[in-house]
Design a protein around this motif. Structure first.
Motif, PDB file in Angstrom:
ATOM      1  N   ASP A 156       0.859  -1.190   0.000  1.00  0.00           N
ATOM      2  CA  ASP A 156       0.000   0.000   0.000  1.00  0.00           C
ATOM      3  C   ASP A 156       0.891   1.234   0.000  1.00  0.00           C
ATOM      4  O   ASP A 156       2.059   1.179   0.418  1.00  0.00           O
ATOM      5  CB  ASP A 156      -0.919  -0.002   1.232  1.00  0.00           C
ATOM      6  N   PHE A 157       0.327   2.338  -0.479  1.00  0.00           N
ATOM      7  CA  PHE A 157       1.045   3.615  -0.475  1.00  0.00           C
ATOM      8  C   PHE A 157       0.037   4.718  -0.178  1.00  0.00           C
ATOM      9  O   PHE A 157      -1.036   4.764  -0.792  1.00  0.00           O
ATOM     10  CB  PHE A 157       1.720   3.868  -1.825  1.00  0.00           C
ATOM     11  N   GLN A 158       0.364   5.598   0.770  1.00  0.00           N
ATOM     12  CA  GLN A 158      -0.515   6.705   1.140  1.00  0.00           C
ATOM     13  C   GLN A 158       0.280   8.001   1.170  1.00  0.00           C
ATOM     14  O   GLN A 158       1.455   8.022   1.545  1.00  0.00           O
ATOM     15  CB  GLN A 158      -1.138   6.469   2.522  1.00  0.00           C
ATOM     16  N   HIS A 159      -0.404   9.078   0.800  1.00  0.00           N
ATOM     17  CA  HIS A 159       0.196  10.422   0.778  1.00  0.00           C
ATOM     18  C   HIS A 159      -0.750  11.364   1.522  1.00  0.00           C
ATOM     19  O   HIS A 159      -1.966  11.294   1.353  1.00  0.00           O
ATOM     20  CB  HIS A 159       0.386  10.891  -0.666  1.00  0.00           C
ATOM     21  N   HIS A 160      -0.166  12.237   2.350  1.00  0.00           N
ATOM     22  CA  HIS A 160      -0.995  13.171   3.119  1.00  0.00           C
ATOM     23  C   HIS A 160      -0.221  14.456   3.356  1.00  0.00           C
ATOM     24  O   HIS A 160       0.973  14.428   3.678  1.00  0.00           O
ATOM     25  CB  HIS A 160      -1.393  12.552   4.466  1.00  0.00           C
ATOM     26  N   VAL A 161      -0.919  15.585   3.205  1.00  0.00           N
ATOM     27  CA  VAL A 161      -0.331  16.901   3.477  1.00  0.00           C
ATOM     28  C   VAL A 161      -1.078  17.515   4.662  1.00  0.00           C
ATOM     29  O   VAL A 161      -2.185  18.030   4.512  1.00  0.00           O
ATOM     30  CB  VAL A 161      -0.434  17.831   2.251  1.00  0.00           C
ATOM     31  N   PRO A 162      -0.502  17.441   5.873  1.00  0.00           N
ATOM     32  CA  PRO A 162      -1.201  17.992   7.032  1.00  0.00           C
ATOM     33  C   PRO A 162      -1.242  19.518   7.006  1.00  0.00           C
ATOM     34  O   PRO A 162      -0.298  20.171   6.545  1.00  0.00           O
ATOM     35  CB  PRO A 162      -0.372  17.483   8.220  1.00  0.00           C
ATOM     36  N   VAL A 163      -2.344  20.061   7.488  1.00  0.00           N
ATOM     37  CA  VAL A 163      -2.484  21.508   7.622  1.00  0.00           C
ATOM     38  C   VAL A 163      -1.832  21.926   8.943  1.00  0.00           C
ATOM     39  O   VAL A 163      -2.125  21.344   9.992  1.00  0.00           O
ATOM     40  CB  VAL A 163      -3.972  21.913   7.611  1.00  0.00           C
TER      41      VAL A 163
END
Length: 328
Positions: A156-163
């Motif tokens: 699996d691969f996940q990408h996230h840009v936190p505020v």
């Protein structure tokens, strides 16, 4: 990131070598060791997990801290396709850019303030290369051990840009778990906390945390006190479970930057060698053989201009499980 040491060390736990216990008895100070990442112009990383004093903080089992690295001088990062089992990789940058390719077919970029999380599970392979746009490379590479029930999970691969969450004197980016009123949507297999915390000069910050979690605070820059214990750049402070608050104080005349990690104590014993995590010596032997035989277990990375990394030779001994020493 790969552990590209040609002779990966087997860490024997049970002593407190490499760590300094604070006078307050609440925070252990873990010092890093320098590890070159291959080649005559190798980029050096500072590794604080695993070590003899501590193998895991929650399910966090590997922590490399690198930079600021002048790519023109060192050549930057160029890690050929390599395998992983039984873990998740967490990539977090302060500056620079890394191109990621994996056998799931993901082609992504790691950029400052953006999380890339890859699940190895039963088996995955990937490459990591700093891009031509990168002048200075600076960040952390972290691994999370998967619990036995999920260690063969699919790729699996996940990408996230936190505020960013801004409070008086601090800016917080929560990339895993919950902190300061923000929650990351990224999926994990055990409860985890991961956050970058920047502190203004002289500022103090008290955070509400889960008392069931143990925590580790890695200092990137500045001199920071964690629960009264002074941590200097590249040191990792360990705080055991039991407190529902953590207080950070920047004693520097410049902004400080830290990475806070946490999770409930990971009670399972793991066997960790090179880029593999298993539960027995045989698990490691099998994974190494399948990587060397180009098994479908790890798939193939498309688009990397070169050969994949060969596995180093196994040690002439049975690889023993790692565990944390008891606190005295």
């Amino acid at each position: 990131m790969s552990n590209v040491e040609t002779e990966p060390a087997e860490t024997r736990c049970g002593s407190t070598d490499g760590g300094e216990r604070s006078d307050e008895g609440r925070v252990d100070v873990l010092t890093p060791r320098d590890v070159p990442l291959g080649g005559p112009r190798a980029m050096t990383v500072r590794r604080t997990l695993p070590q003899r004093a501590r193998t895991l903080i929650g399910a966090w089992c590997f922590a490399d801290h690198y930079g600021p690295d002048d790519v023109a001088r060192t050549g930057g990062m160029d890690v050929a396709p390599h395998p992983h089992t039984g873990l998740q990789t967490v990539s977090w940058l302060f500056s620079g850019e890394i191109e990621h390719r994996d056998s799931l077919g993901s082609h992504a970029y790691v950029r400052p303030g953006e999380l890339n999380l890859m699940t190895g599970g039963h088996g995955i392979s990937h490459s990591e290369v700093s891009t031509p746009r990168t002048g200075t490379l600076h960040g952390v590479q972290l691994w999370v051990a998967l619990p036995d029930a999920h260690r063969h999970a699919p790729r699996d691969f996940q990408h996230h840009v936190p505020v960013p969450v801004r409070t008086d004197g601090a800016e917080i980016r929560v990339f895993l778990g919950s902190l300061a009123g923000d929650t990351s949507p990224v999926r994990t297999f055990t409860p985890l906390l991961g956050a970058e915390i920047q502190l203004e000069p002289g500022s103090s910050l008290t955070l509400r945390v889960d008392p069931a979690f143990e925590h580790g605070l890695l200092v990137d820059r500045g001199d920071v006190r964690l629960a009264g214990t002074l941590l200097r750049p590249a040191e990792l402070g360990y705080a055991p479970p039991g407190s529902d608050t953590l207080t950070l104080l920047n004693e520097s005349d410049e902004p400080a930057r830290t990475v806070l990690l946490g999770g409930p104590p990971f009670e399972e014993e793991i066997v960790m060698w090179w880029n593999f995590i298993g539960r027995s010596h045989d698990d490691i032997v099998r994974a190494r053989e399948e990587w060397e035989q180009a098994s479908d277990r790890f798939g193939a990375v498309e688009g990397y201009p070169g050969d994949r990394l060969p596995a180093p030779a196994l040690p002439n001994a049975v690889i023993r499980p790692r565990h944390n020493p008891s606190r005295h």
